[in-house]
Design an enzyme around this catalytic site. Structure first.
Site, short mmCIF file in Angstrom:
data_model
loop_
_atom_site.label_atom_id
_atom_site.label_comp_id
_atom_site.label_asym_id
_atom_site.label_seq_id
_atom_site.Cartn_x
_atom_site.Cartn_y
_atom_site.Cartn_z
N HIS A 151 -3.01 3.78 4.38
CA HIS A 151 -3.54 4.98 3.74
C HIS A 151 -2.79 6.21 4.25
CE1 HIS A 151 -7.01 2.23 3.33
NE2 HIS A 151 -7.20 2.86 2.20
N ASP B 137 -1.66 -1.50 -5.04
CA ASP B 137 -2.68 -0.83 -4.24
C ASP B 137 -2.65 0.64 -4.67
OD1 ASP B 137 -4.66 -0.38 -2.38
OD2 ASP B 137 -3.55 -1.19 -0.68
#
Length: 518
Positions: A213, A287
Protein backbone atom coordinates in the site's frame (compact mmCIF):
# COMPACT_ATOMS: atom_id res chain seq x y z
CA UNK A 1 -31.30 -4.10 -13.30
CA UNK A 2 -30.88 -4.91 -16.99
CA UNK A 3 -30.51 -8.59 -17.83
CA UNK A 4 -27.07 -9.81 -18.81
CA UNK A 5 -26.85 -10.60 -22.52
CA UNK A 6 -24.93 -13.69 -23.75
CA UNK A 7 -21.18 -13.31 -24.38
CA UNK A 8 -21.40 -13.80 -28.17
CA UNK A 9 -24.11 -11.12 -28.37
CA UNK A 10 -22.06 -8.72 -26.23
CA UNK A 11 -19.02 -9.20 -28.48
CA UNK A 12 -21.14 -8.08 -31.45
CA UNK A 13 -23.23 -5.41 -29.75
CA UNK A 14 -20.73 -3.33 -27.74
CA UNK A 15 -18.67 -0.69 -29.52
CA UNK A 16 -14.89 -0.81 -29.01
CA UNK A 17 -15.08 2.17 -26.65
CA UNK A 18 -17.82 0.48 -24.60
CA UNK A 19 -15.69 -2.67 -24.41
CA UNK A 20 -12.74 -0.69 -23.04
CA UNK A 21 -15.03 0.87 -20.40
CA UNK A 22 -15.91 -2.66 -19.27
CA UNK A 23 -12.27 -3.25 -18.23
CA UNK A 24 -12.54 -0.67 -15.44
CA UNK A 25 -13.56 -1.34 -11.85
CA UNK A 26 -13.40 1.93 -9.91
CA UNK A 27 -13.84 2.11 -6.13
CA UNK A 28 -17.24 2.86 -4.62
CA UNK A 29 -17.50 4.08 -1.03
CA UNK A 30 -20.24 3.53 1.56
CA UNK A 31 -19.73 6.96 3.11
CA UNK A 32 -19.60 9.09 -0.03
CA UNK A 33 -21.48 12.37 -0.23
CA UNK A 34 -24.45 12.69 -2.61
CA UNK A 35 -22.22 14.69 -4.95
CA UNK A 36 -19.60 11.91 -5.05
CA UNK A 37 -22.31 9.26 -5.61
CA UNK A 38 -23.67 11.24 -8.58
CA UNK A 39 -20.16 11.60 -10.02
CA UNK A 40 -19.75 7.80 -9.98
CA UNK A 41 -23.23 7.30 -11.51
CA UNK A 42 -22.21 9.69 -14.32
CA UNK A 43 -18.90 7.84 -14.82
CA UNK A 44 -20.71 4.47 -15.03
CA UNK A 45 -23.29 5.78 -17.51
CA UNK A 46 -20.98 7.76 -19.76
CA UNK A 47 -18.03 5.36 -19.90
CA UNK A 48 -19.86 2.00 -19.71
CA UNK A 49 -17.89 0.90 -16.65
CA UNK A 50 -17.83 -2.90 -16.22
CA UNK A 51 -17.84 -3.17 -12.42
CA UNK A 52 -17.25 -1.48 -9.09
CA UNK A 53 -15.38 -2.51 -5.95
CA UNK A 54 -16.82 -1.43 -2.58
CA UNK A 55 -14.80 0.09 0.24
CA UNK A 56 -15.95 1.60 3.52
CA UNK A 57 -14.88 5.19 3.03
CA UNK A 58 -12.25 7.29 1.32
CA UNK A 59 -10.62 7.67 4.75
CA UNK A 60 -10.14 3.90 5.12
CA UNK A 61 -9.25 3.07 1.50
CA UNK A 62 -6.03 1.32 0.53
CA UNK A 63 -3.51 4.15 0.76
CA UNK A 64 -4.96 5.74 3.90
CA UNK A 65 -5.21 2.55 5.95
CA UNK A 66 -2.69 3.96 8.45
CA UNK A 67 -5.51 6.27 9.53
CA UNK A 68 -4.42 9.73 8.47
CA UNK A 69 -8.04 10.80 7.94
CA UNK A 70 -10.89 10.33 10.39
CA UNK A 71 -13.06 7.33 9.54
CA UNK A 72 -16.80 7.99 9.63
CA UNK A 73 -18.96 5.39 11.37
CA UNK A 74 -22.21 4.59 9.58
CA UNK A 75 -24.70 2.64 11.73
CA UNK A 76 -26.69 1.59 8.64
CA UNK A 77 -23.76 0.70 6.41
CA UNK A 78 -25.47 -2.43 5.08
CA UNK A 79 -28.64 -0.57 4.10
CA UNK A 80 -26.47 2.10 2.46
CA UNK A 81 -24.52 -0.59 0.57
CA UNK A 82 -27.70 -2.18 -0.84
CA UNK A 83 -29.12 1.19 -1.80
CA UNK A 84 -25.90 2.24 -3.56
CA UNK A 85 -25.66 -1.04 -5.47
CA UNK A 86 -29.22 -0.48 -6.75
CA UNK A 87 -28.42 3.09 -7.78
CA UNK A 88 -25.20 2.18 -9.56
CA UNK A 89 -26.84 -0.76 -11.36
CA UNK A 90 -29.59 1.58 -12.60
CA UNK A 91 -26.94 3.93 -14.00
CA UNK A 92 -25.33 1.13 -16.04
CA UNK A 93 -26.30 0.21 -19.62
CA UNK A 94 -25.02 -3.33 -19.00
CA UNK A 95 -25.13 -4.96 -15.53
CA UNK A 96 -22.15 -4.15 -13.31
CA UNK A 97 -20.02 -6.85 -11.73
CA UNK A 98 -20.04 -5.84 -8.04
CA UNK A 99 -17.01 -6.85 -5.96
CA UNK A 100 -15.71 -6.44 -2.42
CA UNK A 101 -12.83 -7.70 -0.24
CA UNK A 102 -14.70 -9.96 2.19
CA UNK A 103 -11.88 -12.21 3.41
CA UNK A 104 -13.52 -12.58 6.83
CA UNK A 105 -16.98 -11.42 5.79
CA UNK A 106 -18.62 -8.17 4.73
CA UNK A 107 -17.36 -6.81 8.07
CA UNK A 108 -13.93 -6.36 6.45
CA UNK A 109 -15.44 -3.31 4.70
CA UNK A 110 -18.95 -2.78 6.11
CA UNK A 111 -19.56 -2.30 9.84
CA UNK A 112 -22.49 -3.98 11.63
CA UNK A 113 -22.38 -6.98 9.31
CA UNK A 114 -21.37 -10.61 10.06
CA UNK A 115 -17.70 -11.17 10.87
CA UNK A 116 -16.04 -14.57 10.60
CA UNK A 117 -12.55 -15.42 11.91
CA UNK A 118 -9.35 -14.32 10.17
CA UNK A 119 -7.54 -16.78 7.91
CA UNK A 120 -4.82 -17.34 10.54
CA UNK A 121 -7.52 -18.55 12.98
CA UNK A 122 -8.94 -20.90 10.35
CA UNK A 123 -5.36 -22.12 9.83
CA UNK A 124 -5.26 -23.36 13.45
CA UNK A 125 -8.12 -25.81 12.62
CA UNK A 126 -5.87 -28.66 11.58
CA UNK A 127 -7.40 -30.88 8.86
CA UNK A 128 -10.79 -29.28 9.37
CA UNK A 129 -11.74 -28.07 5.92
CA UNK A 130 -15.51 -28.46 6.47
CA UNK A 131 -15.62 -25.39 8.73
CA UNK A 132 -13.66 -23.33 6.19
CA UNK A 133 -16.06 -24.45 3.43
CA UNK A 134 -18.92 -23.19 5.64
CA UNK A 135 -17.16 -19.86 6.18
CA UNK A 136 -16.82 -19.39 2.40
CA UNK A 137 -20.45 -20.42 1.95
CA UNK A 138 -21.83 -18.08 4.65
CA UNK A 139 -19.82 -15.10 3.41
CA UNK A 140 -21.08 -15.82 -0.13
CA UNK A 141 -24.69 -15.81 1.17
CA UNK A 142 -24.10 -12.38 2.74
CA UNK A 143 -22.59 -11.12 -0.52
CA UNK A 144 -25.69 -12.28 -2.40
CA UNK A 145 -28.01 -10.61 0.12
CA UNK A 146 -26.19 -7.33 -0.58
CA UNK A 147 -26.11 -7.74 -4.37
CA UNK A 148 -22.37 -8.53 -4.57
CA UNK A 149 -21.17 -11.07 -7.16
CA UNK A 150 -17.45 -11.29 -6.52
CA UNK A 151 -15.58 -11.81 -3.25
CA UNK A 152 -11.95 -10.81 -3.89
CA UNK A 153 -10.53 -13.58 -1.69
CA UNK A 154 -9.06 -15.89 -0.43
CA UNK A 155 -5.46 -14.90 0.23
CA UNK A 156 -3.23 -17.82 -0.85
CA UNK A 157 0.04 -16.16 0.16
CA UNK A 158 2.17 -18.43 2.35
CA UNK A 159 3.13 -16.16 5.25
CA UNK A 160 6.70 -17.24 5.96
CA UNK A 161 7.84 -13.79 7.16
CA UNK A 162 6.67 -13.15 10.78
CA UNK A 163 7.31 -9.41 10.23
CA UNK A 164 5.06 -9.21 7.17
CA UNK A 165 3.25 -5.88 7.64
CA UNK A 166 0.25 -6.53 5.39
CA UNK A 167 -0.47 -10.27 5.00
CA UNK A 168 0.22 -12.00 8.36
CA UNK A 169 -3.19 -12.74 9.90
CA UNK A 170 -4.80 -12.74 6.39
CA UNK A 171 -2.88 -15.91 5.44
CA UNK A 172 -3.88 -19.45 6.42
CA UNK A 173 -0.31 -19.95 7.68
CA UNK A 174 3.28 -20.72 6.74
CA UNK A 175 2.70 -24.30 5.52
CA UNK A 176 1.96 -24.26 1.78
CA UNK A 177 -0.04 -27.52 1.82
CA UNK A 178 -2.24 -26.20 4.63
CA UNK A 179 -2.75 -22.95 2.69
CA UNK A 180 -3.82 -24.90 -0.42
CA UNK A 181 -6.16 -27.18 1.51
CA UNK A 182 -7.99 -24.36 3.31
CA UNK A 183 -8.04 -21.98 0.33
CA UNK A 184 -9.57 -24.75 -1.77
CA UNK A 185 -12.28 -25.29 0.88
CA UNK A 186 -13.02 -21.54 1.04
CA UNK A 187 -13.25 -21.31 -2.77
CA UNK A 188 -15.54 -24.35 -3.02
CA UNK A 189 -17.78 -22.98 -0.24
CA UNK A 190 -18.07 -19.65 -2.05
CA UNK A 191 -18.70 -21.29 -5.42
CA UNK A 192 -21.46 -23.45 -3.89
CA UNK A 193 -23.52 -20.24 -3.59
CA UNK A 194 -22.72 -19.04 -7.12
CA UNK A 195 -20.42 -16.23 -5.94
CA UNK A 196 -17.06 -15.60 -7.67
CA UNK A 197 -13.68 -15.71 -5.93
CA UNK A 198 -10.20 -14.38 -6.64
CA UNK A 199 -7.00 -15.94 -5.32
CA UNK A 200 -4.41 -13.35 -4.35
CA UNK A 201 -1.75 -11.78 -4.33
CA UNK A 202 0.08 -13.32 -7.30
CA UNK A 203 2.99 -14.15 -7.49
CA UNK A 204 2.99 -14.34 -3.64
CA UNK A 205 3.09 -11.63 -0.95
CA UNK A 206 3.91 -13.88 2.02
CA UNK A 207 7.65 -13.26 2.34
CA UNK A 208 7.73 -9.47 2.32
CA UNK A 209 8.68 -6.88 4.91
CA UNK A 210 7.24 -3.90 2.97
CA UNK A 211 3.56 -3.03 2.68
CA UNK A 212 2.62 -2.59 -0.98
CA UNK A 213 0.00 0.00 0.00
CA UNK A 214 2.96 2.25 0.77
CA UNK A 215 6.01 0.97 -1.15
CA UNK A 216 7.23 -1.77 -3.49
CA UNK A 217 8.18 -5.03 -1.73
CA UNK A 218 11.07 -7.02 -3.25
CA UNK A 219 11.10 -10.83 -3.31
CA UNK A 220 14.67 -11.75 -4.12
CA UNK A 221 14.50 -15.52 -4.60
CA UNK A 222 15.48 -17.85 -7.40
CA UNK A 223 12.81 -18.95 -9.84
CA UNK A 224 13.15 -22.52 -8.50
CA UNK A 225 12.41 -21.29 -4.97
CA UNK A 226 9.42 -19.29 -6.18
CA UNK A 227 8.00 -22.29 -8.08
CA UNK A 228 8.43 -24.49 -4.99
CA UNK A 229 6.90 -21.97 -2.56
CA UNK A 230 5.23 -18.69 -3.59
CA UNK A 231 3.82 -19.91 -6.92
CA UNK A 232 2.94 -23.40 -5.68
CA UNK A 233 -0.51 -22.62 -4.12
CA UNK A 234 -1.48 -20.56 -7.17
CA UNK A 235 -0.59 -23.42 -9.51
CA UNK A 236 -2.48 -25.99 -7.43
CA UNK A 237 -5.62 -23.84 -7.25
CA UNK A 238 -5.43 -22.91 -10.96
CA UNK A 239 -5.30 -26.64 -11.73
CA UNK A 240 -8.49 -27.06 -9.64
CA UNK A 241 -10.23 -24.24 -11.52
CA UNK A 242 -10.57 -20.70 -10.13
CA UNK A 243 -12.58 -17.73 -11.40
CA UNK A 244 -9.81 -15.18 -11.22
CA UNK A 245 -6.34 -14.34 -9.99
CA UNK A 246 -5.43 -10.99 -8.42
CA UNK A 247 -1.91 -9.76 -9.16
CA UNK A 248 -0.09 -7.92 -6.37
CA UNK A 249 2.36 -5.03 -6.57
CA UNK A 250 5.69 -6.81 -6.05
CA UNK A 251 9.20 -6.68 -7.45
CA UNK A 252 10.25 -10.24 -8.35
CA UNK A 253 13.58 -10.07 -10.28
CA UNK A 254 13.77 -13.82 -10.99
CA UNK A 255 10.56 -13.71 -13.07
CA UNK A 256 11.34 -10.74 -15.30
CA UNK A 257 13.97 -8.93 -17.36
CA UNK A 258 12.80 -5.64 -15.78
CA UNK A 259 12.91 -5.95 -11.98
CA UNK A 260 11.89 -2.30 -11.51
CA UNK A 261 8.51 -2.97 -13.10
CA UNK A 262 6.04 -4.24 -10.43
CA UNK A 263 4.35 -7.59 -11.07
CA UNK A 264 0.95 -5.89 -11.48
CA UNK A 265 2.11 -4.10 -14.64
CA UNK A 266 4.76 -6.59 -15.75
CA UNK A 267 4.09 -8.53 -18.98
CA UNK A 268 6.84 -11.08 -18.22
CA UNK A 269 5.06 -12.00 -14.98
CA UNK A 270 1.36 -11.86 -15.98
CA UNK A 271 1.42 -12.95 -19.62
CA UNK A 272 4.71 -14.87 -19.43
CA UNK A 273 4.48 -16.72 -16.10
CA UNK A 274 0.79 -16.72 -15.09
CA UNK A 275 -0.77 -17.20 -18.53
CA UNK A 276 1.85 -19.03 -20.60
CA UNK A 277 3.83 -21.05 -18.04
CA UNK A 278 1.10 -21.74 -15.47
CA UNK A 279 -1.72 -22.09 -18.00
CA UNK A 280 -4.24 -19.68 -16.48
CA UNK A 281 -6.75 -18.42 -19.03
CA UNK A 282 -9.33 -16.95 -16.64
CA UNK A 283 -9.81 -13.34 -15.54
CA UNK A 284 -6.77 -11.53 -14.15
CA UNK A 285 -7.57 -8.57 -11.90
CA UNK A 286 -5.02 -6.02 -10.72
CA UNK A 287 -4.62 -5.20 -7.06
CA UNK A 288 -5.82 -1.63 -6.32
CA UNK A 289 -4.08 0.68 -8.80
CA UNK A 290 -4.18 3.58 -6.33
CA UNK A 291 -1.67 1.78 -4.07
CA UNK A 292 1.60 3.67 -3.70
CA UNK A 293 3.74 0.74 -4.86
CA UNK A 294 2.63 1.70 -8.39
CA UNK A 295 0.55 4.89 -8.39
CA UNK A 296 3.26 7.31 -7.25
CA UNK A 297 5.57 6.30 -10.12
CA UNK A 298 3.11 7.10 -12.94
CA UNK A 299 1.98 10.72 -12.70
CA UNK A 300 0.72 10.82 -16.33
CA UNK A 301 -3.01 10.12 -16.08
CA UNK A 302 -4.04 6.96 -17.94
CA UNK A 303 -0.51 5.59 -18.39
CA UNK A 304 -0.71 3.22 -15.40
CA UNK A 305 -4.09 1.89 -16.58
CA UNK A 306 -2.67 1.18 -20.03
CA UNK A 307 0.43 -0.53 -18.62
CA UNK A 308 -1.72 -2.72 -16.35
CA UNK A 309 -3.96 -3.76 -19.25
CA UNK A 310 -1.08 -4.33 -21.64
CA UNK A 311 0.71 -6.52 -19.09
CA UNK A 312 -2.26 -8.93 -19.05
CA UNK A 313 -4.80 -7.64 -16.50
CA UNK A 314 -8.40 -7.91 -17.69
CA UNK A 315 -9.95 -5.93 -14.82
CA UNK A 316 -8.36 -2.69 -13.62
CA UNK A 317 -9.33 -2.43 -9.96
CA UNK A 318 -9.43 0.93 -8.17
CA UNK A 319 -8.33 2.72 -11.35
CA UNK A 320 -8.47 6.44 -10.64
CA UNK A 321 -8.02 7.93 -14.12
CA UNK A 322 -10.71 6.21 -16.13
CA UNK A 323 -11.33 8.69 -18.91
CA UNK A 324 -7.60 9.02 -19.65
CA UNK A 325 -7.12 5.26 -19.20
CA UNK A 326 -9.79 4.53 -21.82
CA UNK A 327 -8.08 6.94 -24.24
CA UNK A 328 -4.64 5.33 -23.67
CA UNK A 329 -5.99 1.81 -24.23
CA UNK A 330 -7.99 2.79 -27.34
CA UNK A 331 -4.88 4.45 -28.76
CA UNK A 332 -2.41 1.64 -27.97
CA UNK A 333 -4.23 -1.70 -27.81
CA UNK A 334 -5.27 -3.93 -30.69
CA UNK A 335 -8.94 -4.83 -31.12
CA UNK A 336 -8.04 -8.52 -30.64
CA UNK A 337 -6.37 -7.74 -27.30
CA UNK A 338 -9.45 -5.85 -26.08
CA UNK A 339 -11.84 -8.57 -27.32
CA UNK A 340 -9.93 -11.32 -25.54
CA UNK A 341 -10.29 -9.55 -22.18
CA UNK A 342 -13.95 -8.68 -22.75
CA UNK A 343 -14.75 -12.29 -23.59
CA UNK A 344 -13.20 -13.42 -20.29
CA UNK A 345 -14.96 -10.69 -18.28
CA UNK A 346 -18.34 -11.31 -19.91
CA UNK A 347 -18.20 -15.03 -19.23
CA UNK A 348 -17.70 -14.17 -15.54
CA UNK A 349 -20.67 -11.80 -15.73
CA UNK A 350 -22.84 -14.46 -17.33
CA UNK A 351 -21.86 -16.89 -14.58
CA UNK A 352 -22.44 -14.53 -11.65
CA UNK A 353 -25.11 -11.97 -12.59
CA UNK A 354 -28.03 -14.37 -12.45
CA UNK A 355 -30.23 -14.22 -9.34
CA UNK A 356 -29.87 -17.54 -7.49
CA UNK A 357 -31.70 -18.10 -4.18
CA UNK A 358 -31.02 -14.60 -2.84
CA UNK A 359 -31.22 -14.72 1.01
CA UNK A 360 -33.27 -11.91 2.55
CA UNK A 361 -31.36 -11.86 5.84
CA UNK A 362 -27.68 -11.78 6.70
CA UNK A 363 -26.18 -14.92 8.26
CA UNK A 364 -25.75 -15.35 12.01
CA UNK A 365 -22.01 -15.99 12.45
CA UNK A 366 -22.23 -17.11 16.11
CA UNK A 367 -22.85 -20.89 15.72
CA UNK A 368 -20.06 -21.31 13.16
CA UNK A 369 -17.68 -19.00 15.04
CA UNK A 370 -18.22 -21.11 18.20
CA UNK A 371 -17.28 -24.31 16.31
CA UNK A 372 -14.18 -22.61 14.90
CA UNK A 373 -13.23 -21.29 18.35
CA UNK A 374 -13.46 -24.83 19.76
CA UNK A 375 -11.30 -26.30 16.99
CA UNK A 376 -8.69 -23.52 16.87
CA UNK A 377 -7.91 -22.90 20.58
CA UNK A 378 -4.18 -23.69 20.90
CA UNK A 379 -2.11 -24.64 23.93
CA UNK A 380 1.10 -22.87 22.90
CA UNK A 381 3.16 -23.47 26.04
CA UNK A 382 2.74 -25.46 29.23
CA UNK A 383 0.31 -28.32 29.86
CA UNK A 384 -3.27 -29.07 30.87
CA UNK A 385 -1.96 -30.38 34.21
CA UNK A 386 -0.19 -27.09 34.96
CA UNK A 387 -3.40 -25.16 34.26
CA UNK A 388 -5.31 -27.57 36.55
CA UNK A 389 -2.82 -26.97 39.40
CA UNK A 390 -2.94 -23.22 38.79
CA UNK A 391 -6.76 -23.26 38.88
CA UNK A 392 -6.64 -24.75 42.40
CA UNK A 393 -4.59 -21.77 43.67
CA UNK A 394 -5.81 -18.40 44.91
CA UNK A 395 -5.15 -16.73 41.54
CA UNK A 396 -5.92 -13.15 40.55
CA UNK A 397 -7.41 -12.29 37.12
CA UNK A 398 -5.94 -9.38 35.20
CA UNK A 399 -7.34 -8.13 31.87
CA UNK A 400 -5.02 -6.16 29.63
CA UNK A 401 -7.23 -4.69 26.94
CA UNK A 402 -7.93 -1.16 25.80
CA UNK A 403 -11.41 0.03 26.69
CA UNK A 404 -12.35 2.73 24.22
CA UNK A 405 -10.06 4.14 21.58
CA UNK A 406 -9.77 7.52 23.31
CA UNK A 407 -7.32 6.54 26.04
CA UNK A 408 -4.20 8.69 25.95
CA UNK A 409 -0.76 7.13 26.35
CA UNK A 410 -0.51 8.88 29.71
CA UNK A 411 -3.77 7.27 30.88
CA UNK A 412 -2.57 3.83 29.74
CA UNK A 413 0.72 4.25 31.65
CA UNK A 414 -1.20 5.41 34.77
CA UNK A 415 -3.48 2.39 34.42
CA UNK A 416 -0.43 0.09 34.39
CA UNK A 417 0.88 1.78 37.55
CA UNK A 418 -2.48 1.14 39.25
CA UNK A 419 -2.46 -2.53 38.21
CA UNK A 420 1.09 -2.93 39.46
CA UNK A 421 -0.04 -1.75 42.93
CA UNK A 422 -3.14 -3.98 42.90
CA UNK A 423 -1.21 -7.18 42.22
CA UNK A 424 1.86 -6.39 44.29
CA UNK A 425 1.17 -9.20 46.79
CA UNK A 426 -0.33 -11.69 44.31
CA UNK A 427 1.70 -14.72 43.28
CA UNK A 428 -0.57 -16.29 40.63
CA UNK A 429 -1.98 -14.23 37.77
CA UNK A 430 -4.50 -15.29 35.11
CA UNK A 431 -3.69 -12.77 32.37
CA UNK A 432 -6.22 -12.12 29.60
CA UNK A 433 -4.34 -10.26 26.87
CA UNK A 434 -5.85 -8.59 23.78
CA UNK A 435 -3.48 -6.68 21.46
CA UNK A 436 -4.83 -3.19 20.61
CA UNK A 437 -4.60 -3.90 16.87
CA UNK A 438 -4.44 -6.83 14.46
CA UNK A 439 -1.66 -5.34 12.28
CA UNK A 440 1.99 -5.37 13.37
CA UNK A 441 2.69 -1.66 12.89
CA UNK A 442 3.91 0.02 16.11
CA UNK A 443 4.21 -3.28 18.02
CA UNK A 444 0.56 -4.25 17.34
CA UNK A 445 -0.40 -1.02 19.11
CA UNK A 446 1.23 -1.99 22.43
CA UNK A 447 3.12 0.73 24.27
CA UNK A 448 6.61 -0.33 25.38
CA UNK A 449 5.40 0.16 28.97
CA UNK A 450 2.69 -2.48 28.42
CA UNK A 451 5.18 -4.96 26.92
CA UNK A 452 7.59 -4.37 29.83
CA UNK A 453 4.77 -4.77 32.37
CA UNK A 454 3.66 -8.15 30.95
CA UNK A 455 7.24 -9.45 30.83
CA UNK A 456 7.82 -8.23 34.39
CA UNK A 457 4.70 -10.18 35.49
CA UNK A 458 5.90 -13.32 33.72
CA UNK A 459 9.37 -13.03 35.32
CA UNK A 460 8.14 -12.40 38.87
CA UNK A 461 4.89 -14.40 39.17
CA UNK A 462 3.21 -17.59 38.01
CA UNK A 463 1.25 -16.50 34.93
CA UNK A 464 -1.30 -18.36 32.83
CA UNK A 465 -1.76 -16.25 29.71
CA UNK A 466 -4.77 -16.36 27.36
CA UNK A 467 -4.10 -14.40 24.18
CA UNK A 468 -7.06 -13.03 22.17
CA UNK A 469 -5.54 -11.72 18.96
CA UNK A 470 -2.93 -12.08 16.24
CA UNK A 471 -0.49 -14.75 17.53
CA UNK A 472 2.45 -12.87 15.96
CA UNK A 473 2.01 -10.29 18.75
CA UNK A 474 3.27 -12.90 21.23
CA UNK A 475 6.82 -12.44 19.92
CA UNK A 476 7.19 -9.49 22.35
CA UNK A 477 6.48 -11.65 25.40
CA UNK A 478 8.53 -14.33 27.15
CA UNK A 479 5.81 -16.96 26.80
CA UNK A 480 8.30 -19.80 27.43
CA UNK A 481 8.56 -18.50 31.01
CA UNK A 482 4.79 -18.59 31.67
CA UNK A 483 3.09 -21.45 33.52
CA UNK A 484 0.99 -21.82 30.35
CA UNK A 485 0.12 -19.76 27.26
CA UNK A 486 -3.09 -20.42 25.33
CA UNK A 487 -3.94 -18.74 22.00
CA UNK A 488 -7.59 -17.91 21.27
CA UNK A 489 -6.82 -15.82 18.10
CA UNK A 490 -9.94 -13.57 18.20
CA UNK A 491 -11.61 -11.45 20.86
CA UNK A 492 -15.16 -12.41 19.78
CA UNK A 493 -17.48 -13.52 22.59
CA UNK A 494 -17.51 -17.10 21.21
CA UNK A 495 -13.70 -17.27 21.53
CA UNK A 496 -13.80 -15.79 25.05
CA UNK A 497 -16.41 -18.38 26.10
CA UNK A 498 -14.34 -21.23 24.67
CA UNK A 499 -11.20 -19.94 26.44
CA UNK A 500 -13.14 -19.80 29.73
CA UNK A 501 -14.39 -23.39 29.24
CA UNK A 502 -10.80 -24.48 28.55
CA UNK A 503 -9.49 -22.79 31.68
CA UNK A 504 -12.24 -24.48 33.74
CA UNK A 505 -11.16 -27.85 32.34
CA UNK A 506 -14.36 -28.62 30.39
CA UNK A 507 -12.86 -28.22 26.92
CA UNK A 508 -9.67 -29.48 25.30
CA UNK A 509 -7.35 -27.25 23.20
CA UNK A 510 -7.36 -28.91 19.78
CA UNK A 511 -5.76 -26.22 17.60
CA UNK A 512 -2.24 -26.02 16.26
CA UNK A 513 -0.39 -22.77 15.70
CA UNK A 514 -0.34 -22.31 11.90
CA UNK A 515 2.81 -20.15 11.87
CA UNK A 516 6.24 -20.10 13.51
CA UNK A 517 6.89 -17.26 15.94
CA UNK A 518 10.24 -15.52 16.32
Amino acid sequence: MNKIIPTNQAMQQLTLKQKVGQLFMPAAFINDTEEEIQQLEKLIAEHHIGGICFFHSRASAATNFEGKKKIVVNEDSFGTLKNLINRYQKAATYPLLISIDAEWGLAMRIENTPQYPYAITLGANKNNTDLVFEVGQNIAKDCKTAGIHWNLSPVVDVNVNPNNPVIGYRSFGDDKEQVISLAKAFVKGTQSEGVLTSIKHFPGHGDTATDSHLGLPIIDKTKEDLIANELYPFQKLIDEGVDSVMVGHLSVPALTTNAELPSSINKDIITGVLRNEMGFDGVVISDALNMHAVSKHYPTKGELEWLAFNAGNDVLCFAEHIEEGIEHILKNASEAQINKSIERIWKLKEKAIIPKNIPQELTDPSPLNKKIAEQSLTLHHGSTEKIEHFRATNFCTLTLKRFGADQTNQEIVENIADMRKEIKNETEILLLLTPPQIKPTNNFGFLQEEIDFVNELIASKKVVLYHFGNPYALQFFKTDKTTATVIAYQNFKEFQDVAAAHFMGTLEAKGKLPVKLN
